[in-house]
Design a protein around this motif. Structure first.
Motif, PDB file in Angstrom:
ATOM      1  N   SER A 216       0.691  -1.184  -0.080  1.00  0.00           N
ATOM      2  CA  SER A 216      -0.010   0.170  -0.147  1.00  0.00           C
ATOM      3  C   SER A 216       0.828   1.038   0.030  1.00  0.00           C
ATOM      4  CB  SER A 216      -0.949   0.079   1.124  1.00  0.00           C
ATOM      5  OG  SER A 216      -1.381   1.295   1.306  1.00  0.00           O
ATOM      6  N   TRP A 217       0.385   2.414  -0.355  1.00  0.00           N
ATOM      7  CA  TRP A 217       1.034   3.626  -0.662  1.00  0.00           C
ATOM      8  C   TRP A 217       1.116   4.183   0.738  1.00  0.00           C
ATOM      9  CZ3 TRP A 217      -2.127   7.090   1.696  1.00  0.00           C
ATOM     10  CH2 TRP A 217      -3.552   6.969   1.550  1.00  0.00           C
ATOM     11  N   ALA A 218       0.195   3.536   1.647  1.00  0.00           N
ATOM     12  CA  ALA A 218       0.382   4.210   3.264  1.00  0.00           C
ATOM     13  C   ALA A 218       1.204   3.342   4.043  1.00  0.00           C
ATOM     14  CB  ALA A 218      -0.956   4.166   3.678  1.00  0.00           C
ATOM     15  N   TYR A 219       1.969   2.403   3.677  1.00  0.00           N
ATOM     16  CA  TYR A 219       2.617   1.395   4.154  1.00  0.00           C
ATOM     17  C   TYR A 219       3.990   2.085   4.781  1.00  0.00           C
ATOM     18  CZ  TYR A 219       5.477  -2.530   5.520  1.00  0.00           C
ATOM     19  OH  TYR A 219       6.420  -3.554   6.257  1.00  0.00           O
ATOM     20  N   THR A 220       4.662   1.669   5.951  1.00  0.00           N
ATOM     21  CA  THR A 220       5.641   2.019   6.368  1.00  0.00           C
ATOM     22  C   THR A 220       6.248   0.792   7.494  1.00  0.00           C
ATOM     23  OG1 THR A 220       7.296   3.421   7.505  1.00  0.00           O
ATOM     24  CG2 THR A 220       5.269   3.235   8.406  1.00  0.00           C
ATOM     25  N   ASP A 221       7.601   0.454   6.986  1.00  0.00           N
ATOM     26  CA  ASP A 221       8.201  -0.394   7.989  1.00  0.00           C
ATOM     27  C   ASP A 221       9.165   0.055   8.856  1.00  0.00           C
ATOM     28  OD1 ASP A 221      10.251   0.272   6.477  1.00  0.00           O
ATOM     29  OD2 ASP A 221      10.703  -1.721   5.918  1.00  0.00           O
ATOM     30  N   ARG A 222       8.853   1.605   9.059  1.00  0.00           N
ATOM     31  CA  ARG A 222       9.859   2.163   9.899  1.00  0.00           C
ATOM     32  C   ARG A 222       9.010   2.082  11.414  1.00  0.00           C
ATOM     33  NH1 ARG A 222      12.554   7.097   5.923  1.00  0.00           N
ATOM     34  NH2 ARG A 222      13.446   5.546   4.513  1.00  0.00           N
ATOM     35  N   VAL A 223       9.125   1.291  12.062  1.00  0.00           N
ATOM     36  CA  VAL A 223       8.374   1.163  13.374  1.00  0.00           C
ATOM     37  C   VAL A 223       9.109   0.363  14.263  1.00  0.00           C
ATOM     38  CG1 VAL A 223       6.250   1.462  12.213  1.00  0.00           C
ATOM     39  CG2 VAL A 223       7.053  -0.990  12.581  1.00  0.00           C
ATOM     40  N   THR A 224       8.593   0.188  15.512  1.00  0.00           N
ATOM     41  CA  THR A 224       9.624  -0.388  16.631  1.00  0.00           C
ATOM     42  C   THR A 224       9.493  -1.841  16.204  1.00  0.00           C
ATOM     43  OG1 THR A 224       8.804   1.431  17.961  1.00  0.00           O
ATOM     44  CG2 THR A 224       9.607  -0.952  18.707  1.00  0.00           C
ATOM     45  N   ARG A 225      10.603  -2.550  16.096  1.00  0.00           N
ATOM     46  CA  ARG A 225      10.643  -3.897  16.057  1.00  0.00           C
ATOM     47  C   ARG A 225      11.177  -4.661  17.208  1.00  0.00           C
ATOM     48  NH1 ARG A 225      11.207  -5.562  10.605  1.00  0.00           N
ATOM     49  NH2 ARG A 225      10.586  -3.799   9.212  1.00  0.00           N
ATOM     50  N   TYR A 226      10.669  -5.924  17.515  1.00  0.00           N
ATOM     51  CA  TYR A 226      10.924  -6.518  18.931  1.00  0.00           C
ATOM     52  C   TYR A 226      11.838  -7.708  18.380  1.00  0.00           C
ATOM     53  CZ  TYR A 226       7.177  -3.288  20.285  1.00  0.00           C
ATOM     54  OH  TYR A 226       6.522  -2.276  20.691  1.00  0.00           O
ATOM     55  N   ALA A 227      13.051  -7.799  18.725  1.00  0.00           N
ATOM     56  CA  ALA A 227      13.853  -8.872  18.339  1.00  0.00           C
ATOM     57  C   ALA A 227      13.642  -9.930  19.341  1.00  0.00           C
ATOM     58  CB  ALA A 227      15.345  -8.340  18.529  1.00  0.00           C
ATOM     59  N   PHE A 228      13.705 -11.172  19.051  1.00  0.00           N
ATOM     60  CA  PHE A 228      13.508 -12.377  19.731  1.00  0.00           C
ATOM     61  C   PHE A 228      14.784 -12.133  20.809  1.00  0.00           C
ATOM     62  CE2 PHE A 228      14.875 -16.845  20.705  1.00  0.00           C
ATOM     63  CZ  PHE A 228      13.508 -17.062  21.563  1.00  0.00           C
ATOM     64  N   ASP A 229      14.367 -11.953  22.226  1.00  0.00           N
ATOM     65  CA  ASP A 229      14.960 -11.499  23.099  1.00  0.00           C
ATOM     66  C   ASP A 229      14.355 -11.910  24.655  1.00  0.00           C
ATOM     67  OD1 ASP A 229      16.847 -10.671  25.270  1.00  0.00           O
ATOM     68  OD2 ASP A 229      17.032  -8.590  24.013  1.00  0.00           O
ATOM     69  N   PRO A 230      14.472 -13.274  25.043  1.00  0.00           N
ATOM     70  CA  PRO A 230      13.765 -13.534  26.130  1.00  0.00           C
ATOM     71  C   PRO A 230      14.217 -12.990  27.601  1.00  0.00           C
ATOM     72  CG  PRO A 230      14.419 -15.677  24.890  1.00  0.00           C
ATOM     73  CD  PRO A 230      15.114 -14.251  24.312  1.00  0.00           C
ATOM     74  N   ALA A 231      15.624 -12.526  27.610  1.00  0.00           N
ATOM     75  CA  ALA A 231      16.167 -11.836  28.774  1.00  0.00           C
ATOM     76  C   ALA A 231      15.557 -10.558  28.908  1.00  0.00           C
ATOM     77  CB  ALA A 231      17.617 -11.609  28.441  1.00  0.00           C
ATOM     78  N   GLU A 232      15.202  -9.598  27.564  1.00  0.00           N
ATOM     79  CA  GLU A 232      14.475  -8.508  27.750  1.00  0.00           C
ATOM     80  C   GLU A 232      12.945  -8.701  27.939  1.00  0.00           C
ATOM     81  OE1 GLU A 232      15.482  -5.435  27.662  1.00  0.00           O
ATOM     82  OE2 GLU A 232      13.839  -4.293  26.946  1.00  0.00           O
ATOM     83  N   ALA A 233      12.386  -9.837  27.609  1.00  0.00           N
ATOM     84  CA  ALA A 233      11.203 -10.161  27.691  1.00  0.00           C
ATOM     85  C   ALA A 233      10.716 -10.393  29.485  1.00  0.00           C
ATOM     86  CB  ALA A 233      10.658 -11.274  27.132  1.00  0.00           C
ATOM     87  N   LYS A 234      11.815 -11.019  30.196  1.00  0.00           N
ATOM     88  CA  LYS A 234      11.753 -11.257  31.540  1.00  0.00           C
ATOM     89  C   LYS A 234      11.903  -9.930  32.121  1.00  0.00           C
ATOM     90  CE  LYS A 234      13.374 -15.950  31.542  1.00  0.00           C
ATOM     91  NZ  LYS A 234      14.656 -16.890  32.260  1.00  0.00           N
TER      92      LYS A 234
END
Length: 551
Positions: A340-358
């Motif tokens: 879409s013309w409205a799409y952006t992927d410049r958003v917050t991403r969440y890397a797989f990181d169990p330690a950060e999850a805890k």
């Protein structure tokens, strides 16, 4: 032709199907025998549907099967082509006023309802009045609440007026039109759902309704008076087969001509043998929807966005894409179509990181206070919840199982419950009786996401199923649709994606490739951004390859 979007006993169904379609031809023939054959009328097309039909007035339904059937029985003023460009349908032309507050349609004069009654501008006015009627439980009515007035200055002219510019003004008129001469009494009494039209619809579309056996099948027959010409395939049968595995068995037994989606395993490993390749054509293209894990945000356990962000870090999307979709998908970053013309992927991403999850869970007050491996709140209550999804979709069940394991690794207990499709939607999703769900949503043609995320859309018949409420998002959604200039809207929708990625009312998992299969005797499929079924009335089976004699 079909709207974008935008949810038996098998052996018994097979017997009924054959009996209802006439005498099958002696044997099925390889597609090669029909190569170059001329277009021909006749035959039956059998489509597998994993979900039962919810309503035959699709304006009252939110499930895909109802809209699949509705898209052939009913018709719209405009329709999307292969590339989602809007084309005339029952409207011959349209014109906006320079200020975008007025939209005038000129209607075709050769359109008739299936009972022979002429389709006119009065039906368009009636459809709008029906959908905005407070007594009508239409989940997508909100787009018509933006309309100030709809008038019919003559039988073939419709004049629409908006109080302010509306970004989806044209697209909203892909709504199925309703027959005033059959429904006005029921609408006035607030009994549209109880009308005969909801069991035996009269439309203007390319196919006429013939039969509906709930939980088993819907049968449609070609409309010989269709204004674009009679469809080639004489009869369409939707067979309700509530299991991907059973649908696959039916494909191998040649019991169905079409399935909207092989599983990745079926596509990659279980269909690469000569007999299947001769009998079916497999297609693969970017899908029109995304798979997600959504939360009930009214549940205090999910109210803190740090919890949702912790879950996002605990889930490995690549593991899901590789393990469930076998690589036939791409990471989802939000609810807007990547093309879409409205799409952006410049958003917050969440890397797989169990330690950060805890860490985030601990910051939100969830810690393993007794050393049993499960995090608890300050009162010692363990973090445990249930993910629900629909039966018959093995991939969604597998997604839930992988998420279950990954959340266990960070101290969260998850139970999984699978429920038949109809009960899942009616008893759990609509009344929001869930902790979390794994499900899918389709991308709309326009980036407007008002019905999905605005805080006013959380009623039982409305589409904000998570109960999400964010004043900034409300304001952005209102701003985004209040302009007809794409250059004004694009910044707004980029910001909406940024906020949703930060807030995570749901975890957008992946955009799966569409993997439909069509019997190779059927000619005409031409997949594109609009999917594969957009031109179904143009599909045909050459005479030498026709299987059923009916029609």
């Amino acid at each position: 032709m079909r709207r974008l979007a935008g949810v038996a006993t098998v052996l018994g169904a097979v017997a009924a199907l054959v009996a209802g379609c006439g005498t099958p031809a002696d044997t099925r023939t390889d597609a090669a025998q029909g190569a170059g054959a001329e277009r021909a009328y006749g035959d039956t097309f059998v489509e597998a549907s994993i979900g039962d039909i919810g309503a035959l007035i699709p304006s009252l339904a939110t499930d895909a099967p109802s809209h699949e059937v509705g898209g052939l029985v009913y018709d719209q003023l405009i329709r999307a082509d292969k590339n989602i460009a809007w084309l005339p349908a029952m409207a011959d032309s349209w014109e906006f006023t320079p200020d975008c507050l007025g939209l005038t349609f000129k209607l075709r004069k050769d359109v008739k309802w299936h009972d022979g009654h002429p389709f006119t501008a009065e039906d368009v006015v009636f459809t709008w009045q029906t959908l905005v009627n407070p007594k009508t439980p239409a989940p997508f009515k909100e787009k018509f609440l933006q309309v100030k007035a709809v008038e019919a200055p003559d039988p073939y002219t419709v004049r629409v007026t908006y109080a302010q510019p509306f970004g989806r003004a044209l697209e909203s008129w892909d709504e199925y039109m309703l027959p005033k001469h059959l429904l006005q009494g029921y609408v006035a009494d607030g009994k549209l759902r109880e009308s005969p039209q909801n069991k035996h619809p009269i439309g203007t579309g390319p196919y006429r309704f013939k039969e509906w056996k709930s939980g088993e099948k819907v049968v449609l027959v070609a409309n010989p008076d269709y204004y674009l010409g009679r469809p080639y395939i004489s009869r369409i049968v939707y067979r309700v087969i509530p299991s991907q595995a059973t649908i696959f068995l039916e494909l191998k037994a040649r019991g169905v001509d079409y399935s909207g989606g092989l599983t990745a395993m079926q596509y990659v490993r279980q269909t690469e043998y000569p007999a299947f390749r001769r009998t079916y054509n497999k297609f693969r293209y970017p899908g029109n929807g995304y798979t997600f894990l959504a939360f009930n945000l009214k549940d205090p356990r999910f109210a803190d966005k740090r919890v949702r962000q912790a879950f996002a870090h605990a889930i490995d999307k690549k593991e899901l894409i590789d393990g469930v979709a076998m690589g036939l998908a791409r990471e989802a970053t939000g609810p807007i179509r990547p093309t879409s013309w409205a799409y952006t992927d410049r958003v917050t991403r969440y890397a797989f990181d169990p330690a950060e999850a805890k860490r985030l869970l601990a910051e939100a007050g969830w810690r393993d206070r007794d050393g049993d491996g499960v995090v608890e709140d300050k009162d010692g209550r363990p973090f445990a919840f249930t993910i629900r999804t629909n039966q018959g979709n093995d991939e969604r069940k597998r997604i839930a199982e992988i998420i279950q394991q990954r959340l266990k690794d960070v101290g969260v207990k998850v139970e999984i419950q699978t429920i038949d499709w109809a009960s899942f939607i009616k008893e759990f999703v609509k009344p929001r009786k869930f902790d979390a769900i794994v499900l899918g949503l389709g991308f709309g043609a326009d980036p407007d996401q008002y019905v999905l995320w605005h805080s006013s859309q959380t009623g039982p018949e409305q589409m904000n199923r998570t109960g999400y409420a964010n004043p900034e998002i409300d304001a952005l959604l209102e701003k985004g649709r209040a302009s007809c200039r794409r250059e004004d809207r694009v910044k707004t929708y980029h910001r909406i994606q940024e906020v949703l990625a930060e807030d995570l009312p749901m975890i957008f998992l992946f955009v799966r490739d569409a993997l439909p299969v069509v019997a190779s005797r059927v000619h005409g499929p031409d997949p594109g951004p609009a999917g594969i079924m957009w031109n179904l009335p143009e599909w045909y089976v050459p005479k030498p390859l026709q299987v059923y004699t009916a029609g």
